[in-house]
Scaffold this active site. Structure first.
Site, PDB file in Angstrom:
ATOM      1  N   LYS A  34      48.390  52.661  51.891  1.00  0.00           N
ATOM      2  CA  LYS A  34      48.361  54.135  52.014  1.00  0.00           C
ATOM      3  C   LYS A  34      46.945  54.667  51.804  1.00  0.00           C
ATOM      4  O   LYS A  34      46.046  53.916  51.388  1.00  0.00           O
ATOM      5  CB  LYS A  34      49.334  54.752  51.008  1.00  0.00           C
ATOM      6  CG  LYS A  34      48.957  54.534  49.565  1.00  0.00           C
ATOM      7  CD  LYS A  34      50.128  54.872  48.653  1.00  0.00           C
ATOM      8  CE  LYS A  34      49.843  54.495  47.242  1.00  0.00           C
ATOM      9  NZ  LYS A  34      49.754  55.572  46.307  1.00  0.00           N
ATOM     10  N   ARG A 133      58.345  60.767  37.484  1.00  0.00           N
ATOM     11  CA  ARG A 133      57.666  61.364  38.627  1.00  0.00           C
ATOM     12  C   ARG A 133      58.694  61.465  39.753  1.00  0.00           C
ATOM     13  O   ARG A 133      59.207  62.519  40.013  1.00  0.00           O
ATOM     14  CB  ARG A 133      56.433  60.524  39.006  1.00  0.00           C
ATOM     15  CG  ARG A 133      55.546  61.188  40.029  1.00  0.00           C
ATOM     16  CD  ARG A 133      54.294  60.371  40.314  1.00  0.00           C
ATOM     17  NE  ARG A 133      54.584  59.071  40.903  1.00  0.00           N
ATOM     18  CZ  ARG A 133      53.659  58.229  41.345  1.00  0.00           C
ATOM     19  NH1 ARG A 133      52.377  58.525  41.254  1.00  0.00           N
ATOM     20  NH2 ARG A 133      54.003  57.064  41.868  1.00  0.00           N
ATOM     21  N   TYR A 261      18.770  69.371  41.887  1.00  0.00           N
ATOM     22  CA  TYR A 261      19.445  70.637  41.571  1.00  0.00           C
ATOM     23  C   TYR A 261      19.645  70.833  40.077  1.00  0.00           C
ATOM     24  O   TYR A 261      20.049  69.898  39.374  1.00  0.00           O
ATOM     25  CB  TYR A 261      20.824  70.680  42.239  1.00  0.00           C
ATOM     26  CG  TYR A 261      20.790  70.976  43.718  1.00  0.00           C
ATOM     27  CD1 TYR A 261      20.268  72.160  44.206  1.00  0.00           C
ATOM     28  CD2 TYR A 261      21.320  70.059  44.617  1.00  0.00           C
ATOM     29  CE1 TYR A 261      20.257  72.423  45.565  1.00  0.00           C
ATOM     30  CE2 TYR A 261      21.324  70.316  45.980  1.00  0.00           C
ATOM     31  CZ  TYR A 261      20.785  71.500  46.451  1.00  0.00           C
ATOM     32  OH  TYR A 261      20.780  71.754  47.784  1.00  0.00           O
ATOM     33  N   MET A 309      24.477  66.938  48.378  1.00  0.00           N
ATOM     34  CA  MET A 309      25.496  66.680  49.396  1.00  0.00           C
ATOM     35  C   MET A 309      25.206  65.406  50.197  1.00  0.00           C
ATOM     36  O   MET A 309      26.101  64.599  50.453  1.00  0.00           O
ATOM     37  CB  MET A 309      25.610  67.871  50.354  1.00  0.00           C
ATOM     38  CG  MET A 309      26.746  67.709  51.342  1.00  0.00           C
ATOM     39  SD  MET A 309      26.828  69.034  52.549  1.00  0.00           S
ATOM     40  CE  MET A 309      27.394  70.392  51.551  1.00  0.00           C
TER      41      MET A 309
HETATM   42  C1  LIG Z   1      55.119  53.812  44.454  1.00  0.00           C
HETATM   43  C2  LIG Z   1      53.864  53.019  44.397  1.00  0.00           C
HETATM   44  N1  LIG Z   1      53.934  51.686  44.466  1.00  0.00           N
HETATM   45  C3  LIG Z   1      52.829  50.916  44.413  1.00  0.00           C
HETATM   46  C4  LIG Z   1      51.588  51.475  44.297  1.00  0.00           C
HETATM   47  C5  LIG Z   1      50.383  50.582  44.197  1.00  0.00           C
HETATM   48  O1  LIG Z   1      49.802  50.746  42.945  1.00  0.00           O
HETATM   49  P1  LIG Z   1      48.463  49.988  42.559  1.00  0.00           P
HETATM   50  O2  LIG Z   1      47.422  50.479  43.500  1.00  0.00           O
HETATM   51  O3  LIG Z   1      48.191  50.393  41.161  1.00  0.00           O
HETATM   52  O4  LIG Z   1      48.743  48.551  42.753  1.00  0.00           O
HETATM   53  C6  LIG Z   1      51.462  52.861  44.225  1.00  0.00           C
HETATM   54  C7  LIG Z   1      50.138  53.461  44.082  1.00  0.00           C
HETATM   55  O5  LIG Z   1      49.902  54.578  43.765  1.00  0.00           O
HETATM   56  C8  LIG Z   1      52.643  53.662  44.287  1.00  0.00           C
HETATM   57  O6  LIG Z   1      52.572  54.995  44.209  1.00  0.00           O
END
Ligand SMILES: Cc1ncc(COP(=O)(O)O)c(C=O)c1O
Length: 385
Positions: A34, A133, A261, A309
């Site tokens: 992701k 969560r 800056y 920047m």
């Molecule tokens: C639901 C879920 N699974 C797995 C992962 C992977 O976690 P990590 O990058 O700490 O291995 C994440 C990362 O945010 C996650 O949100």
């Protein structure tokens, strides 16, 4: 051309994935790609891992479309499931495995499946075992699992949870969360997927049928420094991204001269200041304080002055010979084999490697390497690693 680039070592990515598999020998590992593969370029990383990984995990269907368009055909796990009911058919028809964390998702999925039965998509049912969560509380999770496991329109059901503290030395909450989901798993006799990177490396009891390594694939150490296993894996994790640039100008300053800056830094000795093409407009953390390490021609020195920047400034006083054109490594592995861990830069910036890596902005070209320095340059979407 502006000299800033992110070099991505796809062999290192694969080695880190193999380390996850080695640590969880009884489990399959879904590669978490992701957020554009944590900033590394989802398409190239997915192509590099496709021969190894039986599934990949993403945050949205939009992320998945990019991978499907690039020919990635393994199951794609949507870690938050679908956000709206009208995504369901596309997800089910294109081999996504949806995480179900809320009752509305279960009802919407069953409505969509009833309308076109026979598809039987695999799903992951998320239990909130203590992170609070996403997910169903344990008793709800039990009844949702029972219902979906018995449902003729639903395929394989996997129990899922996410750990809040698997990276920390104090394992009390991890043990609590584990106890909650283990009891469910045994009771329901179903496959499970619990472990993120830190649990993949150091909590073997959590491995079950699937693990979900993310940050470790990119070579950052997922365990906190005081975790007993922190050092054990540090040398096995290979950095994947090297953020590197060059010195584009040099200034010789006397004592008492401000730099950049806000005049945050003032010289306390005659100082050679190197101006480097990299700034917060590239994703470098503007909060980096004076002294944050960088490598110049392989030697360590520190930032001086605020991040701009497009530029930042470093102290070249103790690096004789470093002049315009000198190579600067903001993190990662430099040409001479030197290494500046993104974890260390993150600590200086009072953040975590996740934010630095995902924060590298699109204007920074990613250049991909694999198999002994075979290079594939340019932007991620058009190249085959
Ligand atoms: C639901 C879920 N699974 C797995 C992962 C992977 O976690 P990590 O990058 O700490 O291995 C994440 C990362 O945010 C996650 O949100």
């Amino acid at each position: 051309m502006r000299p800033l680039q992110a070099r991505i070592d796809l062999d290192a990515l694969r080695d880190n994935y193999r380390l996850a598999c080695e640590r969880a020998p009884g489990a399959s590992a879904m590669a978490v790609l992701k957020a554009n593969a944590y900033g590394h370029g989802a398409v190239s990383c997915a192509r590099a891992l496709a021969p190894l990984a039986p599934a990949m995990a993403l945050a949205s269907l939009e992320e998945g479309r990019e991978l499907r368009a690039a020919g990635i055909d393994c199951p794609l796990v949507l870690l938050e499931g679908f956000f709206e009911a009208d995504e369901i058919d596309e997800a089910v028809d294109n081999g996504y495995w949806c995480v179900l964390h809320s009752h509305w998702q279960v009802e919407a999925l069953l409505v969509a499946l009833r309308a076109r039965p026979g598809r039987r998509p695999p799903v992951l049912i998320k239990c909130d075992s203590g992170m609070h969560r996403l997910g169903f509380f344990p008793d709800e999770a039990r009844s949702v699992c029972r219902r979906l496991m018995a449902h003729p329109d639903v395929g394989r059901c996997t129990l899922m949870t996410h750990f809040a503290t698997a990276d920390t030395a104090d394992d009390a909450q991890l043990r609590h969360q584990m106890a909650v989901v283990e009891a469910l798993r045994v009771d329901l006799d179903m496959p499970a997927c619990f472990a993120n990177s830190p649990a993949t490396l150091s909590a073997p009891r959590s491995h079950a049928e699937w693990v979900r390594p993310g940050i470790m694939l990119y070579g950052a150490n997922p365990l906190e420094r005081d975790h007993p296993d922190h050092d054990r894996f540090a040398s096995r994790l290979r950095p994947v991204m090297t953020l590197e640039s060059r010195v584009i100008a040099v200034r010789e300053l006397g004592v008492g001269e401000p730099v950049g800056y806000g005049a945050r830094f003032v010289t306390e000795r005659p100082t050679r200041v190197g101006v480097v093409a990299c700034g917060y407009g590239d994703g470098y953390d503007r909060h980096a304080p004076d002294g944050t390490p960088v490598l110049v021609n392989g030697q360590r020195t520190g930032l001086i002055g605020r991040i701009s920047m497009d530029m930042l400034t470093v102290d070249l006083s103790d690096i004789p010979g470093a002049d315009v054109g000198a190579r600067v490594t903001l993190w990662g592995r430099d040409e001479n084999g030197g290494h500046l861990a993104v974890d260390e830069v993150a600590r200086w910036c009072d953040t975590i490697p996740y934010t630095l890596l995902t924060g590298v902005l699109p204007r920074v070209p990613r250049r991909y390497y694999h198999h002994h320095d075979d290079e594939h340059g340019g932007d991620d979407s058009s190249r085959t690693p």
